[in-house]
Structure formats: C-alpha cells, structure tokens
Design an enzyme around this catalytic site. Structure first.
Site, PDB file in Angstrom:
ATOM      1  N   SER A 157       0.834  -1.188   0.000  1.00 26.76           N
ATOM      2  CA  SER A 157       0.000   0.000   0.000  1.00 26.76           C
ATOM      3  C   SER A 157       0.880   1.253   0.000  1.00 26.76           C
ATOM      4  O   SER A 157       1.760   1.376  -0.840  1.00 26.76           O
ATOM      5  CB  SER A 157      -0.961  -0.048   1.194  1.00 26.76           C
ATOM      6  OG  SER A 157      -2.079   0.758   0.980  1.00 26.76           O
ATOM      7  N   ASP A 408      -8.805  -5.303  -5.839  1.00 29.33           N
ATOM      8  CA  ASP A 408      -8.379  -4.249  -4.924  1.00 29.33           C
ATOM      9  C   ASP A 408      -8.708  -2.887  -5.536  1.00 29.33           C
ATOM     10  O   ASP A 408      -8.233  -2.579  -6.639  1.00 29.33           O
ATOM     11  CB  ASP A 408      -6.878  -4.366  -4.682  1.00 29.33           C
ATOM     12  CG  ASP A 408      -6.326  -3.235  -3.833  1.00 29.33           C
ATOM     13  OD1 ASP A 408      -7.113  -2.553  -3.144  1.00 29.33           O
ATOM     14  OD2 ASP A 408      -5.096  -3.042  -3.843  1.00 29.33           O
ATOM     15  N   HIS A 432      -6.431  -6.439  -1.462  1.00 35.39           N
ATOM     16  CA  HIS A 432      -5.303  -5.548  -1.195  1.00 35.39           C
ATOM     17  C   HIS A 432      -4.107  -6.311  -0.621  1.00 35.39           C
ATOM     18  O   HIS A 432      -4.189  -6.908   0.433  1.00 35.39           O
ATOM     19  CB  HIS A 432      -5.775  -4.480  -0.201  1.00 35.39           C
ATOM     20  CG  HIS A 432      -4.939  -3.241  -0.162  1.00 35.39           C
ATOM     21  ND1 HIS A 432      -4.554  -2.562  -1.277  1.00 35.39           N
ATOM     22  CD2 HIS A 432      -4.426  -2.548   0.894  1.00 35.39           C
ATOM     23  CE1 HIS A 432      -3.859  -1.491  -0.927  1.00 35.39           C
ATOM     24  NE2 HIS A 432      -3.753  -1.471   0.383  1.00 35.39           N
TER      25      HIS A 432
END
Length: 469
Positions: A157, A408, A432
């Site tokens: 991320s 995601d 994710h």
C-alpha cells in the site's frame, strides 16, 4: 474528520492481529528531524525491528518500509517476507515511519502545531530509511568481512509506494523492491478520479449473486438524507444504527455518509478468503457476507434496518460491540497522521461519476483544502507535489516488482504493464496486497503463483552478488 479512504487507511492498511509468531529485537537510532536543511539539527529516536536468525554472512537485507501504523503490527503480519527469508539467508529489518507508532519527532507534542507536523512527509521518511540502511550495512560489513549486503525493500500500500520510491530515489541504498498494491499513479492527472470507486463497486457486484446488494446500497444515500431531514428521523437512524454519538446536525449526517464509504472501501480491501482481524474482526470474504444481508429489494426504513444487519459484519462480527463509532474505521491505523499526509503531499483526488453503488460526486479541491485547514491549520495550494517529487508516469523504475490484485480498489492507480526494467504482476481474485500476507490453505492459485514469481525475480537479483551463488 476522515479525509481519505482508510488505506491506506491505509491503512492502508494491512493485516490480521498478531499471534506473536514472528520474533524480533526492538532497536532505536537517532536520525535527523530535518534531513534537507541545516536550520534544525535536532534528532529523534526512530524505532526499528530486526531479526538475524536466518542471516548468514553475505546474505541480503530484507528491509520493510514502514507505513501508516505501528511497525510491530506490520512485522507480525507480513508473513511472505518471513517465509522467504530463510531461503535467502536474509537479515530482516522493519523500519517505522516517522510520526507513527513510537517514532515521534517531538514526542507527545508532535501533532500540536503545523510547525511540528511540517516534518511529516515521505521524502523525510525515505531519508530516514536511507540513513538507517547505511548504519546497518556498516555494522554488518564488519561481520561480513567487508562484504556489503544488498538491500531488497518490501512494502504494501503506502509502504509499497515507499519501497518503489526508495529504489527510485536511493538506488545506492536499495538494490530492488517489492511494491505490493502500491497506487503510485493515484494522483491528479495520472488516473481518473472515479476509477477507485468504479473498481470498488465492481468488487461488490462480483460478490452480489443476486442483483440487489449494490442497488440497495445506492438507495441508502437518498434514504439517509430523507430520514435525517428532521430531529425525529435523526434520532431513529441513530438508534437503529446503534451509533455511539447520536446524529444532531447536517455535519453529523455527512460524517456518517463518509464513514459508510470508508467501511465499504475497507471491506473490499480486506476481502480475503479467510477470516482476519486487523481493520476489524471479519469473516472470510466479508463483502459476500455483507451482501448476503441485502439479498432482497428493500426501501425506506426497512432498507436501513437491513443495512444495519449487513454493517454488523464489519462493526460487530464478534457480537461484543456495544455501539458504533463513526469517528474511526480502524483502531490499528493512525488516521490523524495519515490525514495530514493526505492533506499535503499525498492528495489523491476521489470522485464518482456514473456508478451503480454511489451517488455522483465531483472532486472539489477547494472544499478539500478548506477541510484540511479546519483540521490541521494548513491549506494545500496544489495537488501535484508527489508527481513533481517522484516523476509520475515519466519516472523510470528499475528492479521494482509491482503487484496488484484485481479485486483491490487501489489497483486503479497501480503500475502496469511491465517495462524492460520493472515487473508488473496482476493477480486475479486477490484483494489488497494479499500476496504479502502469510501463506494460507485458502489462497487462490493466482496468489501462490505470484509469490513464486516474486521469489524467482529476487533470486535473479541477489544471486550474482551473493556468497551463496
């Protein structure tokens, strides 16, 4: 105020609650508060975690670029890194991002003023990491008979963005990087502002075997506004949703709507094939579990009552929650520090155009800047700082693996296709940074294969420079 979807909110975001499986030493290093001027020469204690139990002289350093939360949570829950470390005889380091966890440049007053918050940005964090890497390499070199261990950065991320940017900005410090679910193009002019919400809606549509979940969600927005036109409606809605703080004003209603959007984003991000507990205790495939509660057509108050049952998948899966707090979507992510970054350098425009799940909503930079000023006393005047700093789509990445799960929402701003110098691995049926988590019997085959690809690439990077080739 929740300015931004919790990735990153973050978190981000990342993982299930630690079970204490992975062991590490906690260390601290004094690093400059300001790496880029000679006006302020103060230092602060940056926390980092190490494990040398797999390391042999000549092995690489696996360096996790910490993101928006306490680093020990990431260390206990980035299972893929720990699983492959023995194969590579790697020295493991997890570095904590400044202003998160214990790494507070001004201690308890770090968030007290714009002047003190001004040192919270990614360039300063990357410089922290480069500073730490240099010290670790020098220390290991003495045990390595002068051998300088190669560094492979890992991150998911926002942390994935940082790992890619470490390779871009500090190629002498980091030889290669795995940037998992890193939306490096989720900035103005690089990705359309409605792409995130398009992917988000598609995740719910994929899980919605009956064509009602998404359409029911779409109807809730107008239903909530209609119900809250008067005090009785606000009271009824507060009671039905079991809110900790009753709705009193139009501002409270807006906060509720923003919170619901964040919850839907979180459900999609952690739509893993097994139960997890990081953002909240959740069942396997929580989007499907949510949509099963809205599998018929509803309207008016019955719609809100069924929505409450669906939301309990996220808010009260354990059955122990007494009330719902709409001021936060996760207890494991530092939303204040991330909101500040999202107000300054990490401005990622979000809007809704034609969408089966959300109301149309334009991107309003002026209002966004005003909200930032109300919360932090800073008003962004531009939204392209990250593009200028890191080059946007004109940057040339080398020795970086970008992975993106196609379920995601953040894949909307991800890097692909592959280039001659960087790898892009797209993973169907993955949420994710699922591939960064520990192996699980329920992992889709695509995730298992992606992990093998990553290991093969890292091996190709490391082998020519290893004592073990």
């Amino acid at each position: 105020m929740v300015i931004f979807y919790t990735l990153f909110l973050f978190l981000t975001i990342l993982f299930n609650v630690s079970n204490g499986e992975y062991k590490f030493q906690t260390k601290y290093i004094n690093v400059p508060i300001d790496h880029f001027s000679f006006v302020k020469n103060d230092v602060y204690k940056m926390r980092y975690l190490v494990n040398d139990s797999y390391w042999q002289s000549g092995g690489p350093i696996f360096f996790y670029t910490g993101n928006e939360g306490p680093i020990d949570v990431f260390a206990q829950n980035t299972g893929f890194l720990w699983e492959i470390a023995p194969k590579f005889n790697a020295y493991i380091v997890f570095a904590e991002h400044r202003y998160y966890g214990e790494s507070l440049p001004f201690g308890n007053t770090s968030f007290s003023s714009p002047e003190k918050l001004g040192y919270l940005n990614s360039p300063q964090a990357l410089a922290d990491y480069a500073y730490l890497i240099k010290n670790i390499q020098e220390d290991l070199s003495q045990k390595n008979e002068g051998w300088r261990s190669k560094v492979i950065a890992f991150g998911g991320s926002y942390g994935g963005m940082l790992s890619a940017w470490m390779r871009l900005k500090y190629p002498g410090s980091v030889y290669g990087a795995l940037a998992s679910s890193a939306p490096i193009f989720e900035f103005n002019g690089l990705t359309k502002c409605d792409k995130f919400n398009q992917v988000l809606a598609s995740v719910f549509q994929t899980a919605d075997y009956e064509p009602f979940c998404v359409t029911n969600i779409k109807k809730t927005w107008s239903t909530i506004r209609e119900l809250t036109n008067n005090d009785d409606g606000k009271s009824w809605l507060s009671s039905t949703l079991k809110l900790c703080n009753p709705l009193k004003s139009s501002g409270d209603v807006k906060k509720l709507i923003d919170w619901l959007k964040d919850v839907y984003a979180n459900l999609a991000m952690v739509n893993y094939p097994y139960p997890t507990s990081f953002l909240a205790p959740l069942p396997a495939y929580p989007v499907k579990a949510f949509c099963e509660k809205l599998s018929r057509e509803y309207n008016g108050k019955p719609l809100i009552q069924e929505l409450t049952k669906a939301l309990s998948v996220y808010t009260n899966y354990t059955g122990t929650t007494k009330c719902v707090n709409i001021n936060s979507t996760s207890s494991n992510v530092d939303e204040t520090a991330w909101d500040y970054q999202a107000c300054t350098e990490m401005i990622m425009p979000m809007c809704v155009q034609e969408n089966k799940m959300f109301e149309s909503s334009p991107w309003n930079f002026t209002q966004y800047a005003e909200d930032c000023f109300k919360q932090f006393g800073v008003k962004p005047s531009r939204d392209d700082l990250a593009i200028i700093e890191y080059g946007g789509r004109d940057a040339t990445y080398t020795n970086v693996i970008f992975t993106n799960g196609l379920l995601d929402p953040w894949s909307s701003g991800g890097f692909w296709p592959s280039t001659s110098t960087a790898y892009a691995i797209l993973i169907p049926n993955a949420a994710h940074h699922l591939e960064l988590r520990a192996s699980n019997a329920n992992d889709p085959n695509e995730v298992v294969y992606a992990r093998k690809q990553i290991q093969d690439i890292i091996s190709a990077w490391i082998t020519p420079y290893s004592k073990f080739k």
